[in-house]
Design a protein around this motif. Structure first.
Motif, short mmCIF file in Angstrom:
data_model
loop_
_atom_site.label_atom_id
_atom_site.label_comp_id
_atom_site.label_asym_id
_atom_site.label_seq_id
_atom_site.Cartn_x
_atom_site.Cartn_y
_atom_site.Cartn_z
N VAL A 62 0.72 -1.31 0.03
CA VAL A 62 0.03 -0.05 -0.03
C VAL A 62 0.84 1.04 0.01
N VAL A 63 1.97 1.20 0.97
CA VAL A 63 2.87 2.52 1.11
C VAL A 63 3.51 2.54 -0.30
N TYR A 64 4.12 1.62 -0.76
CA TYR A 64 4.71 1.65 -2.03
C TYR A 64 4.07 2.34 -3.27
N GLU A 65 2.86 1.73 -3.43
CA GLU A 65 1.60 2.13 -4.48
C GLU A 65 1.33 3.71 -4.23
N LEU A 66 1.06 3.87 -3.13
CA LEU A 66 0.63 5.35 -2.65
C LEU A 66 1.83 6.28 -2.75
N GLN A 67 2.81 5.77 -2.88
CA GLN A 67 3.96 6.93 -2.96
C GLN A 67 4.36 7.03 -4.66
N GLY A 68 3.96 5.88 -5.24
CA GLY A 68 3.87 6.09 -6.82
C GLY A 68 2.78 7.07 -7.34
N LEU A 69 1.58 7.19 -6.75
CA LEU A 69 0.56 7.79 -6.83
C LEU A 69 0.80 9.42 -6.67
N ASN A 70 1.25 9.46 -5.55
CA ASN A 70 1.59 10.93 -4.85
C ASN A 70 2.93 10.95 -4.25
N PRO A 71 4.01 11.31 -4.96
CA PRO A 71 5.22 11.31 -4.36
C PRO A 71 5.59 12.22 -3.40
N HIS A 72 4.79 13.46 -3.56
CA HIS A 72 5.05 14.83 -2.78
C HIS A 72 4.56 14.56 -1.56
N ALA A 73 3.44 13.75 -0.97
CA ALA A 73 2.86 13.81 0.26
C ALA A 73 3.69 12.96 1.12
N PHE A 74 3.59 13.25 2.50
CA PHE A 74 4.26 12.43 3.50
C PHE A 74 3.13 11.43 3.65
N ILE A 75 3.44 10.08 3.78
CA ILE A 75 2.52 9.01 4.05
C ILE A 75 2.71 8.41 5.42
N LEU A 76 1.52 8.33 6.24
CA LEU A 76 1.67 8.02 7.59
C LEU A 76 0.52 6.54 7.64
N GLN A 77 1.21 5.54 8.20
CA GLN A 77 0.28 4.45 8.30
C GLN A 77 -0.26 4.59 9.81
N THR A 78 -1.67 4.50 9.58
CA THR A 78 -2.40 4.91 10.96
C THR A 78 -3.46 3.66 11.08
#
Length: 300
Positions: free
Chosen positions: A168-184
């Motif tokens: 999930v994190v890998y794919e979300l980073q691919g779609l939005n490389p600018h946002a900080f991604i936090l697992q919650t």
């Protein structure tokens, strides 16, 4: 200026859980929150989660990004006039497009009073892995909400295996490389991550402010026209020079031979002019990407 956060996310992603936890953290810091909550139905189910001592405006039976834009402006104006608060949180419906929802927040009447920190999007991690089951239109909206986030919560990670969480994190980073991604889980996000978001509003008095908006996809710029007038043709000629990454403009533009600045609206290539019968401030809000470096007509 009041800090403003726009909470976005698909239906059932966990926005209201995030909202209640952020309110708790704000109050622990002795900051006073206010909330505008948009719900598609007739009943304010989610707003029942907001404590009674918090200024709350509800928008029912409508999307903040559609017919609700003018209502949203009125609600914000009302809060600014009547309520004592430090931070404004706007929770959109799960059906709101983030660009249009952000647009609804900006008004040339009070843009210089609000510091829009950014879009915080909650994404249901399990739904992301099963997004192919959604209809094309719904899947597109789901992905657009993620694509335009400044801070992205990969929520409900407790329902996934470690391998799925990493996917999930890998794919979300691919779609939005600018946002900080936090697992919650339960939409819990530390307040300092929200406070660390870059402000998206710039104000121009005479010269272009050339400071770039680092790491943000969406930004806004408030331009004030002083001692200058244009013909509608001149102004529209300038509009046609804008890149496709300018999504929205609205405000009041001084036009030669017309007593009051005219209401001007621009959205996705379409222009609209409307006369104003009272003298409004000659200000224009521009929303898009890389707005800091955009040459603006009438600005030297």
């Amino acid at each position: 200026m009041k800090d403003v956060y726009l909470f976005s996310g698909f239906l059932g992603s966990g926005k209201t859980s995030m909202l209640t936890d952020v309110i708790r953290q704000l109050k622990e810091k002795n900051l006073k929150p206010a909330v505008i909550m948009n719900e598609l139905g007739k009943l304010p189910f989610d707003s029942q989660a907001v404590e009674k001592d918090i200024p709350l405006k509800e928008m029912l039976e409508g999307c903040i990004c559609c017919s609700g834009a003018e209502k949203t402006e009125a609600q914000i104006q009302s809060l600014l006039l009547d309520s004592d608060f430090d931070v404004l949180i706007i929770e959109t419906t799960g059906a709101a497009h983030p660009v249009e929802a952000l647009d609804a927040v900006y008004s040339p009447l009070f843009a210089d009073k609000l510091n829009v920190k950014g879009i915080v999007t909650v994404a249901d991690s399990k739904l992301w892995l099963h997004r192919e089951t959604l209809t094309p239109q719904v899947r597109s909206l789901f992905m657009e909400q993620i694509r335009h986030a400044h801070l992205l919560l990969a929520n409900k990670t407790d329902l996934l295996t470690e391998v799925e969480q990493g996917q999930v994190v890998y794919e979300l980073q691919g779609l939005n490389p600018h946002a900080f991604i936090l697992q919650t889980t339960n939409g819990r996000v530390p307040l300092h991550l929200l406070e660390g978001l870059k402000a998206t509003t710039q104000a121009d008095k005479a010269d272009i402010v050339k400071a770039p908006i680092a790491s943000l996809q969406l930004g806004s710029r408030l331009v004030e026209f002083t001692d200058v007038e244009f013909s509608q043709e001149q102004f529209e000629d300038w509009v046609r020079t804008l890149p496709e990454t300018i999504y929205r403009m609205k405000g009041y533009v001084p036009i030669e031979g017309i007593k009051n600045p005219m209401l001007f609206q621009y959205a996705y290539g379409m222009v609209q002019w409307l006369p104003e019968y009272i003298k409004m401030p000659a200000k224009l809000v521009i929303i898009g990407e890389n707005v800091g470096s955009l040459p603006v007509i009438g600005m030297n």
